[in-house]
Design a protein around this motif. Sequence first.
Motif, short mmCIF file in Angstrom:
data_model
loop_
_atom_site.label_atom_id
_atom_site.label_comp_id
_atom_site.label_asym_id
_atom_site.label_seq_id
_atom_site.Cartn_x
_atom_site.Cartn_y
_atom_site.Cartn_z
N LEU A 98 14.67 -58.67 5.08
CA LEU A 98 14.52 -59.72 3.86
C LEU A 98 15.93 -59.89 3.37
O LEU A 98 16.54 -60.79 3.13
CB LEU A 98 13.46 -59.23 2.81
N VAL A 152 11.76 -53.38 6.55
CA VAL A 152 11.32 -54.56 5.67
C VAL A 152 12.46 -55.08 4.63
O VAL A 152 12.83 -56.32 4.57
CB VAL A 152 10.14 -54.38 4.80
N ALA A 153 12.80 -54.24 4.05
CA ALA A 153 13.76 -54.42 3.02
C ALA A 153 15.22 -55.08 3.67
O ALA A 153 15.80 -55.94 3.25
CB ALA A 153 14.25 -53.12 2.16
N VAL A 190 0.03 -50.29 10.13
CA VAL A 190 1.41 -50.83 10.09
C VAL A 190 1.66 -52.28 9.30
O VAL A 190 2.49 -52.38 8.43
CB VAL A 190 2.10 -50.58 11.31
N ARG A 238 4.93 -54.38 1.33
CA ARG A 238 6.54 -54.34 1.10
C ARG A 238 6.62 -55.64 0.83
O ARG A 238 7.48 -55.95 -0.07
CB ARG A 238 7.11 -53.31 2.27
N PHE A 239 6.17 -56.56 1.97
CA PHE A 239 6.67 -57.96 1.69
C PHE A 239 6.28 -58.62 0.37
O PHE A 239 6.96 -59.10 -0.12
CB PHE A 239 6.09 -58.68 2.89
N LEU A 290 9.06 -60.87 11.16
CA LEU A 290 9.33 -59.47 10.74
C LEU A 290 8.33 -58.23 10.99
O LEU A 290 9.00 -57.32 11.40
CB LEU A 290 8.95 -59.48 9.13
N ASP A 324 9.63 -49.35 5.64
CA ASP A 324 9.97 -49.65 4.44
C ASP A 324 11.31 -50.10 4.44
O ASP A 324 11.78 -51.22 3.87
CB ASP A 324 9.84 -48.45 3.24
N CYS A 383 9.62 -54.96 12.97
CA CYS A 383 9.82 -53.67 12.42
C CYS A 383 8.88 -52.78 13.20
O CYS A 383 9.15 -51.61 13.43
CB CYS A 383 9.44 -53.86 10.98
N ARG A 407 0.67 -51.96 5.64
CA ARG A 407 2.01 -51.19 4.80
C ARG A 407 3.12 -52.64 5.00
O ARG A 407 3.81 -52.94 3.78
CB ARG A 407 2.47 -50.12 5.74
N ILE A 408 3.54 -53.32 6.01
CA ILE A 408 4.39 -54.26 5.87
C ILE A 408 4.17 -55.31 5.04
O ILE A 408 4.96 -55.95 4.14
CB ILE A 408 4.67 -54.89 7.34
N MET A 415 7.38 -69.27 5.83
CA MET A 415 7.19 -68.20 5.55
C MET A 415 6.42 -67.24 6.21
O MET A 415 6.45 -66.07 6.72
CB MET A 415 6.71 -68.24 4.02
N MET A 437 8.46 -66.24 9.21
CA MET A 437 9.18 -65.29 9.15
C MET A 437 8.34 -64.06 9.09
O MET A 437 8.82 -63.16 9.53
CB MET A 437 9.95 -65.77 7.72
N PHE A 438 7.23 -63.91 8.31
CA PHE A 438 6.57 -62.67 8.28
C PHE A 438 6.13 -62.35 9.54
O PHE A 438 6.20 -60.90 9.87
CB PHE A 438 5.11 -62.80 7.29
N PHE A 491 8.62 -57.46 -2.64
CA PHE A 491 9.53 -58.24 -2.52
C PHE A 491 9.58 -59.72 -3.04
O PHE A 491 10.45 -60.27 -3.77
CB PHE A 491 10.25 -58.14 -1.23
#
Lengths: 99, 85
Positions: free
Chosen positions: B62, B58-59, A67, A74-75, B28, B55, B32, A70-71, B21, B24-25, A78
């Motif tokens: 952000l 995450v989108a 997980v 994606r991060f 996140l 997916d 999630c 994958r995160i 950052m 924040m990560f 972006f």
Amino acid sequence: MSVSLPTSNGFENIDPEQIKTFKDFLISYNKLSELCFNDCITDFTSRSIRNTEDKCTSNCLEKFLKVNQRISQRFQEFQILANENAMAASQKLGQPFQI
Amino acid sequence: MAQATEAQKIQLLQDLEIEMMADMFNRLTTSCHRKCIPPVYNDSEIAKGEAVCIDRCVAKFLDIHERIGKKLGQLSMQDENLLKK
């Protein structure tokens, strides 16, 4: 002797970047064991870890890593997109791109 | 070292941004994982639905991060303008 004993505070010859990486690793290790313990171990009628609990914990560990992978994928995607947009926007304005 | 040079200031700001950052990560990831992965570990693979959930999560995270940033910027601008008056 080639063994280097710790001097005054012991951290002088260690790269701070390395310490940060190690620290991050330890933090995620703790997080992971907390999560998997809470999700998998609920029965305290016996001291020993059951097979099901063991299986659950190892599945939890593997899944956690997947997980996370994958995160971060994606991060990153972006991040790249946002960078490109910022670059394009600043080019449109005719100004040099700055981070 | 009486005063921080311009380069040092920039370095400090960059370090701060990287740290922010990373924070924040981490948030996140925690959010999630909590929202998409049920605490039942019969399998070590990520299920299809869970993958889609991650997916989107995450989108969305952000997206919201950006929106809140914009809103906060607007609000602090308003505050500054009010203070100037």
